[in-house]
Design a protein around this motif. Structure first.
Motif, mmCIF file in Angstrom:
data_model
loop_
_atom_site.group_PDB
_atom_site.id
_atom_site.type_symbol
_atom_site.label_atom_id
_atom_site.label_comp_id
_atom_site.label_asym_id
_atom_site.label_seq_id
_atom_site.Cartn_x
_atom_site.Cartn_y
_atom_site.Cartn_z
ATOM 1 N N ALA A 215 0.973 -1.333 -0.062
ATOM 2 C CA ALA A 215 0.006 -0.056 0.405
ATOM 3 C C ALA A 215 0.884 0.866 0.328
ATOM 4 O O ALA A 215 0.515 2.698 -0.483
ATOM 5 N N GLN B 125 2.334 1.202 -3.353
ATOM 6 C CA GLN B 125 1.197 2.843 -4.121
ATOM 7 C C GLN B 125 0.875 4.084 -3.660
ATOM 8 O O GLN B 125 0.393 4.592 -4.733
ATOM 9 N N THR C 152 -7.607 5.752 2.981
ATOM 10 C CA THR C 152 -7.027 4.851 1.813
ATOM 11 C C THR C 152 -7.675 3.820 1.692
ATOM 12 O O THR C 152 -8.003 3.216 2.980
ATOM 13 N N LYS C 153 -7.769 3.245 1.103
ATOM 14 C CA LYS C 153 -9.060 1.895 0.628
ATOM 15 C C LYS C 153 -8.345 0.832 0.010
ATOM 16 O O LYS C 153 -8.549 0.705 -1.720
ATOM 17 N N PHE C 154 -7.660 -0.235 0.434
ATOM 18 C CA PHE C 154 -7.549 -1.169 -0.250
ATOM 19 C C PHE C 154 -8.595 -2.738 -1.352
ATOM 20 O O PHE C 154 -7.409 -3.019 0.296
ATOM 21 N N SER D 178 -7.577 0.279 -5.680
ATOM 22 C CA SER D 178 -7.256 0.437 -4.033
ATOM 23 C C SER D 178 -7.511 2.382 -4.259
ATOM 24 O O SER D 178 -7.635 2.913 -5.632
#
Length: 779
Positions: free
Chosen positions: A700, A703, A727-729, A766
């Motif tokens: 993450a 990214q 943040t969302k993965f 994400s």
């Protein structure tokens, strides 16, 4: 006839006046009253001349005023002498003549041109249009001033003899010694003038050169201890001319690295009526493109298969015999002599710029008029290629036209300047050479006479010009122009960035606010519109603001971006390509390439270095290595905007991001505040090391870091991160699997949002957002 006899008679009386007055008193027993009639007669004669020859203009009016005042003063002296029967006033005539001449000569120094310069123009009608006019005029001004000093001194001595000494002394000085002094003064001035003429710029138009234009032993060119004299030069031109005239009358390609061989061959072509095709590029493939079967080719160095059948000038000079009694060397018609110079065109094909030698002669005249007087007694050296217009003019044609010796070989390294410290040198240089000089030289050169340095091929950074001045003692004179326009303007950057146009160049704004130039060496009646954006000031000077077209200069070498692109397409492996100029520590080109099916098949399994080397090796067949791209990117498609246009600044932004083995950008599109890009992270990427060793996933943090890299490079967001909001993965990013990322930037809020999706854009991998520190207001 009577008029002429009268002038001779009264002129003789004027000259012999002191002797006649002395003889009248000493030997003929004439009283002052009777002798005053002679003075009154001279006054009457001067009055007649004054009334008959009233001149027009300032000089004519000044001459009339001088004559009127002289008549009045002579008349007064004559009348007083008659009624007072006193010899004293008769003796004032020589004093009055000196004072009147002083007033007249002095007036012409105030209201130019000076009297001596006017007389020089009567003797030589070419002075007014001569490039050395300014030099001649300054010299004539000094001579006129010297005559004024002489008239002051002569008047003072003459006045002294009126009041001090005997009549015999007055008569001897004013009737003999005064004239001897005038003769001596004139003789000394004549000798000085001859010495000055020997140093004067001996300018002869190239098209008017004849066998007797220079002394036979005058040095034309040199290389170490070896020299070529005027006799050698005329003989060599005659040999090559005979060789050409024994062949069919066709165009001849000319490429000689030796400057002497080059100018010998060029003049032979022009004098024999052959069209000269001058090319600086001798790449084999390029020569094959411009050479037709019937064309001739003269060179001094064999190269490549394209030069097969070329005539070596050394062989011509050794094989041809020279009849010294009947040399083929002489004038040619500059309005019919044709040349072609090759430069990069916007189509990608070599662009042939047609020239009449008339254009070169007109430019040479202007250059000598502006710079020629600085060149007197100097030797000419060059660091630039004489096949380009600047090198041709400054390192070959100007020396030939002015009679100054030039070195046959170019100066390649800054250290070579140390060998010129005892010379009076003119150096035709370039920004690239001067940059190397500034970087490689630790201490100033000990020049006994500071060299005169010129630079052309691109603007010279002021700091480089300043450093070059510290090293050489001369602030470089820059020349701005092009093959199509010739020299347009000049400047020394110590005086600021503004350019001063040559007198014959008329500036205006053309299409797209680009500079339009009209001059005596541009054939088109509407002038030539350059690709340079400018601001033109009221006094005619202008400021360059950059180029608007696709012709760029890399290391001062002019190159067409479409030419490089078309060459790459000729490989048959490229679907699309864009070449852009970049600036780092030095200028260079960069190429973004989209391979076609054949290209993808050919390079399957190849490393990027192998691909780079292939395209580089192909290009150097056509263009010089210095202008071939130094950086390469291989994309799936070139960046386009919503209108489908490929913008140079987008491609340049791609190369603004440092290349990394950890990721590749396959394609991208940039709009205001938004970037969409397709990326791939190879399995060999360091990003996977230490994270999930058994099952590789893109971390993450990588990214987020990738988003920051892209946003900073393409969207110009601030470098400092203030706060990560969320943040969302949702799904993993695997090695060697293409992914898309969309990045948005709200400049007002300083907010960056991102969203990773799969290759098809169907699955979110994400997303998140964070705030950048904008001017310290956030966070």
């Amino acid at each position: 006839m009577k008029s002429i006899a009268g002038k001779v008679f009264f002129t003789a009386i004027s000259v012999l006046y002191p002797v006649l007055v002395f003889c009248g008193m000493e030997f003929w027993g004439l009283s002052p009253r009777r002798l005053s009639i002679l003075l009154l007669a001279l006054a009457f004669y001067q009055f007649l001349n004054f009334t008959r020859n009233r001149g027009a203009g300032e000089l004519g009016r000044a001459n009339s005023i001088k004559a009127a005042v002289l008549v009045v003063l002579i008349l007064v002296c004559g009348v007083v002498s008659f009624f007072a029967d006193n010899i004293l006033f008769l003796k004032f005539y020589p004093v009055l003549v000196n004072l009147s001449l002083l007033a007249f000569f002095g007036f012409t120094l105030w209201k130019k041109p000076s009297f001596v310069f006017r007389m020089a123009n009567l003797g030589d009608k070419t002075i007014k249009t001569s490039p050395s006019r300014n030099y001649v005029e300054r010299y004539c001004d000094r001579v006129t001033f010297a005559w004024c000093i002489f008239f002051v001194a002569n008047a003072c001595v003459s006045a002294t003899t009126v009041f001090v000494g005997s009549d015999r002394l007055w008569s001897l000085y004013n009737g003999l010694f005064s004239y001897i002094l005038i003769g001596v003064f004139f003789a000394v001035e004549f000798l000085i003038r001859k010495i000055m003429q020997s140093k004067l710029q001996s300018y002869v138009p190239v098209c008017d050169l004849e066998l007797n234009s220079r002394p036979e032993g005058a040095v034309v060119s040199f290389d170490g201890e070896s020299v070529k004299t005027w006799s050698d030069f005329t003989s060599d031109v005659s040999k090559v001319r005979s060789f050409l005239e024994s062949r069919d009358n066709c165009p001849w390609i000319l490429h000689c690295e030796d400057s002497y061989f080059f100018v010998v061959a060029l003049l032979a072509m022009l004098q024999s009526g052959r069209k000269a095709l001058v090319t600086a590029n001798r790449q084999d493939a390029f020569i094959k493109e411009i050479k037709k079967p019937e064309y001739g080719f003269i060179t001094d160095e064999p190269f490549g298969t394209a030069a097969d059948g070329a005539s070596l000038i050394q062989d011509i000079l050794e094989g041809e015999t020279s009849d010294t009694a009947n040399l083929k060397f002489g004038k040619f018609d500059k309005s019919k002599a044709e040349m072609v110079m090759y430069t990069s065109g916007t189509t990608g094909e070599p662009k042939a710029v047609f020239k009449l030698f008339l254009q070169f002669e007109n430019e040479l005249f202007e250059l000598v008029k502006v710079f020629g007087n600085d060149w007197v007694d100097h030797k000419v050296y060059s660091t630039v290629n004489h096949h380009h217009i600047y090198g041709l003019l400054f390192s070959v044609l100007l020396p030939i036209a002015t009679g100054l010796p030039f070195r046959r070989r170019r100066i390649d390294f800054p250290q070579e300047l140390a060998g010129l410290v005892n010379e009076k040198a003119v150096i035709a240089s370039s920004p690239a050479y001067l940059k190397r000089l500034a970087a490689d030289s630790d201490k100033p050169f000990d020049f006994k006479c500071a060299p005169i340095i010129y630079s052309s091929g691109g603007p010279l950074p002021k700091e480089v010009a300043e450093r070059a001045c510290e090293l050489t003692g001369y602030w470089t004179m820059e020349i701005y122009g092009s093959t199509e326009t010739g020299g347009i303007a000049y400047r020394q950057s110590k005086n600021g960035p503004v350019w001063t146009p040559f007198e014959v160049c008329k500036m205006s704004l053309g299409e797209n606010d680009c500079l339009n130039v009209k001059s005596s060496y541009i054939l088109e009646p509407d002038g030539f519109t350059t690709g340079d954006l400018v601001d033109i000031y009221d006094d005619g000077r202008f400021l360059l603001k950059g180029r608007s077209d696709s012709i760029v200069k890399i290391e001062e070498k002019r190159i067409s971006l479409p030419e490089v692109e078309n060459r790459l397409k000729q490989t048959g492996l490229v679907q699309d390509v864009r070449v852009v100029p970049m600036v780092g520590k030095r200028q260079y080109l960069a190429a973004a390439i989209v391979l076609n099916a054949e290209g993808r098949e050919k390079f399957a399994g190849s490393t990027k270095l192998q691909m780079n080397n292939f395209f580089h090796d192909y290009l150097v067949k056509f263009i010089e290595n210095t202008v071939s791209p130094k950086k390469w990117r291989y994309l799936e498609e070139l960046p386009q905007n919503t209108e489908g246009k490929i913008r140079m600044r987008d491609v340049q932004a791609l190369f603004g991001l440092a290349e990394s083995p950890n990721f590749r950008i396959l394609k991208f599109r940039r709009e205001t505040g938004v970037l969409t890009a397709k990326l791939i992270f190879p399995a060999t990427s360091d990003y996977y090391d230490g994270h999930f060793p058994e099952f590789k996933l893109l971390p993450a943090v990588v990214q987020v870091d990738m988003v920051l890299k892209l946003a900073r490079n393409f969207l110009d967001v601030p470098k400092e991160l203030s706060k990560i909001h969320r943040t969302k993965f949702a799904n993993p990013i695997f090695p060697d699997t293409p992914v898309n990322v969309k990045i948005s930037y709200d400049e007002e809020a300083g907010k960056v949002s991102f969203n990773y999706t799969d290759e098809l854009g169907e699955k979110t991998l994400s997303n998140g957002s964070f705030t950048m520190n904008v001017g310290g207001l956030n966070g």
